[in-house]
Design a protein around this motif. Structure first.
Motif, PDB file in Angstrom:
ATOM      1  N   TRP A  59      14.006 -22.592  33.538  1.00 27.08           N
ATOM      2  CA  TRP A  59      15.353 -22.408  33.280  1.00 27.08           C
ATOM      3  C   TRP A  59      15.954 -23.528  34.109  1.00 27.08           C
ATOM      4  N   SER A  60      15.685 -23.753  35.615  1.00 31.09           N
ATOM      5  CA  SER A  60      16.279 -24.827  36.004  1.00 31.09           C
ATOM      6  C   SER A  60      16.189 -26.245  35.546  1.00 31.09           C
ATOM      7  N   THR A  61      15.103 -26.518  34.763  1.00 37.09           N
ATOM      8  CA  THR A  61      14.721 -27.985  34.103  1.00 37.09           C
ATOM      9  C   THR A  61      15.809 -27.879  33.036  1.00 37.09           C
ATOM     10  N   VAL A  63      18.790 -26.057  32.314  1.00 38.91           N
ATOM     11  CA  VAL A  63      20.200 -26.248  32.897  1.00 38.91           C
ATOM     12  C   VAL A  63      20.314 -27.769  33.442  1.00 38.91           C
ATOM     13  N   GLY A  64      19.475 -28.279  34.068  1.00 34.62           N
ATOM     14  CA  GLY A  64      19.554 -29.528  34.597  1.00 34.62           C
ATOM     15  C   GLY A  64      19.674 -30.730  33.760  1.00 34.62           C
ATOM     16  N   GLN A  65      18.939 -30.481  32.483  1.00 26.44           N
ATOM     17  CA  GLN A  65      19.205 -31.405  31.276  1.00 26.44           C
ATOM     18  C   GLN A  65      20.511 -31.358  30.638  1.00 26.44           C
ATOM     19  N   ARG A  67      23.290 -30.871  32.023  1.00 26.86           N
ATOM     20  CA  ARG A  67      24.281 -31.625  33.067  1.00 26.86           C
ATOM     21  C   ARG A  67      24.218 -32.980  32.936  1.00 26.86           C
TER      22      ARG A  67
END
Length: 67
Positions: A59-61, A63-65, A67
């Protein structure tokens, strides 16, 4: 055709929150962050429908992509 949707026990305790980008219109993605280490995501228009379930890292990966 009627479909019987089964909510898995792990998702029964999910506390869902809508995306801040939805503007309160109800056409959005909802995320539950209280089921560590899982992050379930669903369509707000289909609360009994399917949910995608991510690991915290995935999920972090994702959402990071965005941004």
């Amino acid at each position: 055709m009627s479909q019987d949707h089964h909510i898995p026990p792990v998702l029964a305790k999910a506390v869902w929150r809508a995306s801040s980008y939805s503007g309160g219109q109800g056409n959005c993605v909802e995320v539950a962050v209280n089921l560590s280490p899982l992050i379930p995501v669903r369509d707000s228009k289909r609360p009994a429908g399917p949910a995608l379930v991510f690991s915290r890292g995935a999920w972090s990966t994702f959402v990071g992509q965005l941004r």
